[in-house]
Design a protein around this motif. Sequence first.
Motif, PDB file in Angstrom:
ATOM      1  N   PRO A 232      35.431  52.143  46.660  1.00  0.00           N
ATOM      2  CA  PRO A 232      35.545  51.529  48.003  1.00  0.00           C
ATOM      3  C   PRO A 232      34.497  50.440  48.245  1.00  0.00           C
ATOM      4  CG  PRO A 232      35.879  53.892  48.155  1.00  0.00           C
ATOM      5  CD  PRO A 232      35.406  53.614  46.750  1.00  0.00           C
TER       6      PRO A 232
ATOM      7  N   ALA B 294      35.618  47.255  46.380  1.00  0.00           N
ATOM      8  CA  ALA B 294      36.782  46.589  46.978  1.00  0.00           C
ATOM      9  C   ALA B 294      36.372  45.880  48.269  1.00  0.00           C
ATOM     10  CB  ALA B 294      37.882  47.610  47.254  1.00  0.00           C
ATOM     11  N   THR B 295      35.280  46.334  48.876  1.00  0.00           N
ATOM     12  CA  THR B 295      34.788  45.695  50.101  1.00  0.00           C
ATOM     13  C   THR B 295      33.954  44.467  49.763  1.00  0.00           C
ATOM     14  OG1 THR B 295      34.748  47.878  51.143  1.00  0.00           O
ATOM     15  CG2 THR B 295      33.492  46.134  52.236  1.00  0.00           C
TER      16      THR B 295
ATOM     17  N   PRO C 281      34.170  48.050  55.711  1.00  0.00           N
ATOM     18  CA  PRO C 281      35.092  48.451  54.631  1.00  0.00           C
ATOM     19  C   PRO C 281      36.563  48.324  54.985  1.00  0.00           C
ATOM     20  CG  PRO C 281      34.111  50.379  55.680  1.00  0.00           C
ATOM     21  CD  PRO C 281      33.391  49.178  56.234  1.00  0.00           C
TER      22      PRO C 281
ATOM     23  N   ILE D 186      37.977  44.488  53.354  1.00  0.00           N
ATOM     24  CA  ILE D 186      38.518  44.856  52.030  1.00  0.00           C
ATOM     25  C   ILE D 186      39.241  43.654  51.419  1.00  0.00           C
ATOM     26  CG2 ILE D 186      40.565  45.932  53.100  1.00  0.00           C
ATOM     27  CD1 ILE D 186      40.800  47.717  50.601  1.00  0.00           C
ATOM     28  N   ASP D 187      38.908  43.354  50.162  1.00  0.00           N
ATOM     29  CA  ASP D 187      39.491  42.208  49.457  1.00  0.00           C
ATOM     30  C   ASP D 187      40.472  42.771  48.417  1.00  0.00           C
ATOM     31  OD1 ASP D 187      40.080  39.892  48.110  1.00  0.00           O
ATOM     32  OD2 ASP D 187      37.998  39.163  48.104  1.00  0.00           O
ATOM     33  N   ILE D 188      41.679  43.082  48.892  1.00  0.00           N
ATOM     34  CA  ILE D 188      42.649  43.782  48.041  1.00  0.00           C
ATOM     35  C   ILE D 188      42.992  42.965  46.790  1.00  0.00           C
ATOM     36  CG2 ILE D 188      45.043  44.666  47.962  1.00  0.00           C
ATOM     37  CD1 ILE D 188      44.696  45.499  50.901  1.00  0.00           C
TER      38      ILE D 188
ATOM     39  N   TRP E 267      40.131  42.928  44.286  1.00  0.00           N
ATOM     40  CA  TRP E 267      39.948  44.214  43.603  1.00  0.00           C
ATOM     41  C   TRP E 267      41.071  44.442  42.594  1.00  0.00           C
ATOM     42  CZ3 TRP E 267      41.967  49.022  42.490  1.00  0.00           C
ATOM     43  CH2 TRP E 267      41.067  49.889  41.864  1.00  0.00           C
TER      44      TRP E 267
ATOM     45  N   THR F  51      44.034  50.827  46.791  1.00  0.00           N
ATOM     46  CA  THR F  51      43.607  50.079  47.979  1.00  0.00           C
ATOM     47  C   THR F  51      44.307  50.551  49.264  1.00  0.00           C
ATOM     48  OG1 THR F  51      45.092  48.333  47.260  1.00  0.00           O
ATOM     49  CG2 THR F  51      42.741  48.016  46.801  1.00  0.00           C
TER      50      THR F  51
ATOM     51  N   HIS G  84      42.259  53.515  50.252  1.00  0.00           N
ATOM     52  CA  HIS G  84      40.961  53.024  50.757  1.00  0.00           C
ATOM     53  C   HIS G  84      40.975  52.958  52.285  1.00  0.00           C
ATOM     54  CE1 HIS G  84      37.551  49.882  50.602  1.00  0.00           C
ATOM     55  NE2 HIS G  84      37.957  49.855  51.866  1.00  0.00           N
ATOM     56  N   ILE G  85      42.011  52.340  52.808  1.00  0.00           N
ATOM     57  CA  ILE G  85      42.069  52.156  54.261  1.00  0.00           C
ATOM     58  C   ILE G  85      42.311  53.501  54.950  1.00  0.00           C
ATOM     59  CG2 ILE G  85      43.330  50.976  56.142  1.00  0.00           C
ATOM     60  CD1 ILE G  85      43.800  48.731  53.917  1.00  0.00           C
TER      61      ILE G  85
END
Length: 283
Positions: free
Chosen positions: A67, A70-71, A242, A246-248, A251, A263, A266-267
Amino acid sequence: MNWYTEQWSTECKFSIKYDEKLYSEKTPFQQIDFYKGKEFGTFFTLDGLMMVNEKDEFIYHDMIVHPAFATNPNIKKVLIIGGGDGGTAREVLRYSSVEEVIMAEIDERVFRLCQQYLPITAETVEQDSRMTLLFDDGLNFVKNASDASFDLILVDSTDPISVGEGLFTTAFYEECYRVLNKDGILINQHESPYFAEYAQNMKKAHKKIKDIFPITHVYQYHMPTYPSGHWLFGFASKSYDPIKDIDINKWESFGLKTKYYNTSLHIGAFSLPTYVKEGLDAD
Ligand code: AAT
């Protein structure tokens, strides 16, 4: 028949059948025991509490590491506190963009024994040239570290009893804040909401972190062998959120294959049940 039994609360126990007790040692820091059974493979405990087993370690190690990446996909300098089994370092080192990883683990015996009995987590870590292994108390390490020297701190610690206690103090979180750079992220082992003793630890840790960091969240995952199976990490940061940040695509472009993390999860992991939210905020 051999059963490893762990006390989950004063009124509840959890047992795992094992075929063999592989090793036992009392170090200056804690009691270490390794077992081998059919359901969870090889596992080890510290002071009578499950730390890592071959079957569900991927859940914990995916969730403590991915996580944050990905952030902020630009994380380069990482500090791991604890994590002696090597699983957290193993996941961090999968990012070729990471330049330096320091691991400050209090008990060298945990790492050496995992090299021998749990290669799934410990095998590849020491040979990576980006890795520095230090056998030192985590609180002591951060006290002596320079300002703004890390992008990410991962606190992969035991519960706040005995040697792990210092890693749940305001003094420790303040030092973490100081040694993180302006975009820094702190992830910490955040206990569990279900049984009273763990829920108390969860609440206390969250209150302390909230007083220091501008952005704080708690996220959940399912860990079958930790008390109640419902476990948490804390996400605290100086600038990154986060959920919003998040930069899907970035990542996904790393192309890492993960067995638990993704991802979408993640959320969702940051959406907590009502009783957990109340337990975190209640005075
Ligand atoms: N990767 C999941 C395994 C762990 S083990 C946690 C590690 O923290 C242990 O190796 C222990 O020796 C180390 N540790 C404890 N206190 C300190 C300290 N003060 N400084 C540095 N390292 C420390 C986590 C399991 C979580 C279990 C939750 N129930």
